[in-house]
Design an enzyme around this catalytic site. Structure first.
Site, PDB file in Angstrom:
ATOM      1  CE  LYS A   1      -4.577  11.873   2.805  1.00 27.84           C
ATOM      2  NZ  LYS A   1      -5.503  11.928   1.677  1.00 27.84           N
TER       3      LYS A   1
ATOM      4  CE  LYS B   1       1.628  10.016  -1.255  1.00 24.84           C
ATOM      5  NZ  LYS B   1       0.403   9.576  -1.776  1.00 24.84           N
TER       6      LYS B   1
ATOM      7  CE  LYS C   1      -3.489  14.967  -6.550  1.00 27.72           C
ATOM      8  NZ  LYS C   1      -4.486  14.152  -5.858  1.00 27.72           N
TER       9      LYS C   1
HETATM   10  P1  ATP Z   1      -3.041  13.901  -1.548  1.00 23.46           P
HETATM   11  O1  ATP Z   1      -1.632  14.403  -1.405  1.00 23.46           O
HETATM   12  O2  ATP Z   1      -4.067  14.963  -1.821  1.00 23.46           O
HETATM   13  O3  ATP Z   1      -3.468  12.935  -0.461  1.00 23.46           O
HETATM   14  P2  ATP Z   1      -2.036  12.139  -3.588  1.00 23.46           P
HETATM   15  O4  ATP Z   1      -0.998  12.956  -4.290  1.00 23.46           O
HETATM   16  O5  ATP Z   1      -1.578  11.040  -2.707  1.00 23.46           O
HETATM   17  O6  ATP Z   1      -3.084  13.061  -2.878  1.00 23.46           O
HETATM   18  P3  ATP Z   1      -4.218  10.654  -4.805  1.00 23.46           P
HETATM   19  O7  ATP Z   1      -5.309  11.311  -5.560  1.00 23.46           O
HETATM   20  O8  ATP Z   1      -4.524  10.206  -3.425  1.00 23.46           O
HETATM   21  O9  ATP Z   1      -2.950  11.594  -4.763  1.00 23.46           O
HETATM   22  O10 ATP Z   1      -3.636   9.426  -5.651  1.00 23.46           O
HETATM   23  C1  ATP Z   1      -3.861   9.175  -7.004  1.00 23.46           C
HETATM   24  C2  ATP Z   1      -2.981   8.035  -7.469  1.00 23.46           C
HETATM   25  O11 ATP Z   1      -1.622   8.439  -7.506  1.00 23.46           O
HETATM   26  C3  ATP Z   1      -3.030   6.794  -6.572  1.00 23.46           C
HETATM   27  O12 ATP Z   1      -3.071   5.649  -7.382  1.00 23.46           O
HETATM   28  C4  ATP Z   1      -1.732   6.849  -5.813  1.00 23.46           C
HETATM   29  O13 ATP Z   1      -1.270   5.565  -5.452  1.00 23.46           O
HETATM   30  C5  ATP Z   1      -0.812   7.476  -6.836  1.00 23.46           C
HETATM   31  N1  ATP Z   1       0.306   8.210  -6.223  1.00 23.46           N
HETATM   32  C6  ATP Z   1       0.202   9.266  -5.385  1.00 23.46           C
HETATM   33  N2  ATP Z   1       1.421   9.720  -5.042  1.00 23.46           N
HETATM   34  C7  ATP Z   1       2.321   8.919  -5.665  1.00 23.46           C
HETATM   35  C8  ATP Z   1       3.761   8.873  -5.712  1.00 23.46           C
HETATM   36  N3  ATP Z   1       4.508   9.743  -5.057  1.00 23.46           N
HETATM   37  N4  ATP Z   1       4.340   7.918  -6.474  1.00 23.46           N
HETATM   38  C9  ATP Z   1       3.598   7.022  -7.163  1.00 23.46           C
HETATM   39  N5  ATP Z   1       2.254   7.013  -7.163  1.00 23.46           N
HETATM   40  C10 ATP Z   1       1.607   7.943  -6.429  1.00 23.46           C
END
Ligand code: ATP
Ligand code: LTN
Length: 332
Positions: free
Chosen positions: A114, A196, A199
């Site tokens: 980040k 990965k 969002k």
């Molecule tokens: P951002 O992109 O805003 O950092 P994020 O998509 O990583 O956010 P979070 O709110 O940080 O989402 O994560 C929520 C949950 O979703 C966490 O338990 C994280 O491990 C899971 N998660 C996020 N992305 C993935 C993915 N691509 N595959 C599986 N689990 C995921």
């Protein structure tokens, strides 16, 4: 109720959840409600570690709350609340930050990623993010934390902080375990299947949002990056197909061998459409329920207010003990 194990998890209100958030984490939260005392949280304090527009953050927070309800989190069965409503998280976070080393935080890969993505705003909150996460978990003495595999390192840090605190001040915190699904712990980007699904990806075709409509979902899957072979099987190097198989397996319950036989003799085009349809059908009820819950602002408010009251009462007991253990003077 009292002797059941405790589950804690959180999700940031940084936009509509992706299929990765859903398969890797949120979808597993619902069935756990029957066996455990579940505590789920919209972590809006974590979200401001990257710049957020205030009005948008407010809306995203309420939407995330309604989305969790649409994904089957029942505020009667679980404690479902918004992090900033419950002061114990910030309070414990300060205490735990004094039991966390600079070096430990410097090794966190999410911080490094980040910081690279936001070089103009490497703020102290981004650095101490994992301490607040440890506080979320330890303030409830959670046994299990259902998350995607990307959160494993943060969870290990939370365990180390808990152990260090217990050694220094005497037993208080339980040492939490990660609860990571066998299939779907890391759903990959549809455009760059070695990264990965996230969002915050700039390419809208890279991720499926759980509120996308059927046509959009199928279109995105049709454009998914695969390889130049034609066999639908799970094998090293076939990142795109492996990801589609993982997704298809998660929403249909079929294992990889069954999927390979189902699509024997068929091409990638047919497979992509089948994955798109299965995902769209799986997500359709969530879209409908989200529309219902998010329209009823009064009901949402009642739920998150009661959720915050329960969360405060629960965590206050543990955080007060932590205050006493470090030597803070009681006021009562
Ligand atoms: P951002 O992109 O805003 O950092 P994020 O998509 O990583 O956010 P979070 O709110 O940080 O989402 O994560 C929520 C949950 O979703 C966490 O338990 C994280 O491990 C899971 N998660 C996020 N992305 C993935 C993915 N691509 N595959 C599986 N689990 C995921
Ligand atoms: N860092 C987590 C969100 C999060 C969390 C938590 C998850 C904040 N506090 C406590 C589990 C338990 C993420 O998903 N990025």
């Amino acid at each position: 109720m009292e002797d059941k194990k405790v589950i804690f998890s959180g999700i940031q209100p940084t936009g509509t959840f992706t299929l990765g958030n859903y398969i890797g984490a949120v979808r597993n939260w619902k069935p756990l409600q029957d066996e455990y005392n579940c505590i789920y949280c919209v972590v809006n304090m974590h979200a401001i570690t990257v710049r957020q527009e205030p009005a948008k953050l407010r809306k995203n927070t309420l939407d995330a709350y309604a989305l969790l309800m649409a994904c089957g989190i029942d505020p009667e069965k679980s404690i479902l609340f918004i992090q900033s409503h419950v002061k114990t998280h910030a309070e414990l976070s300060w205490v735990l930050s004094c039991a966390t080393q600079f070096g430990e935080l410097s090794r966190m890969t999410q911080f490094k990623d980040k910081s690279k993505r936001h070089p103009d705003d490497i703020n102290a909150g981004l650095f101490t993010y994992p301490v607040l996460m440890a506080s979320d978990i330890l303030a409830y003495n959670a046994d299990l934390v259902p998350v995607g595999v990307d959160q494993k390192q943060h969870l290990e840090l939370a365990r180390n902080i808990a152990q260090r605190f217990n050694q220094r001040y005497g037993e208080l915190f339980k040492i939490p375990d990660a609860y990571i699904p066998e299939v779907g712990a890391k759903v990959m980007s549809l455009q760059e299947p070695t990264k990965k699904m996230s969002k915050s990806d700039e390419n809208p075709n890279a991720c499926i949002l759980i509120l996308d409509d059927k046509d959009t979902i199928i279109r995105k899957f049709k454009r998914a990056v695969t390889d130049s072979e034609s066999e639908i099987c799970y094998r090293e190097g076939k990142d795109g197909i492996n990801n589609l198989m993982t997704i298809y397996s998660s929403v249909t319950g079929k294992n990889f061998d069954e999927i390979t036989s189902e699509f024997a003799g068929k091409g990638y085009g047919d497979f992509k459409i089948a994955v798109g349809e299965a995902v769209a059908d799986h997500l359709a009820p969530i879209r409908e329920k989200f529309a219902e819950y998010s329209a009823d602002k009064e009901y949402l408010k009642k739920c998150y207010t009661e959720g915050a009251e329960k969360a405060l009462a629960y965590s206050q007991r543990i955080v007060s003990k932590a205050y006493r253990k470090v030597g803070f003077v009681d006021i009562k």
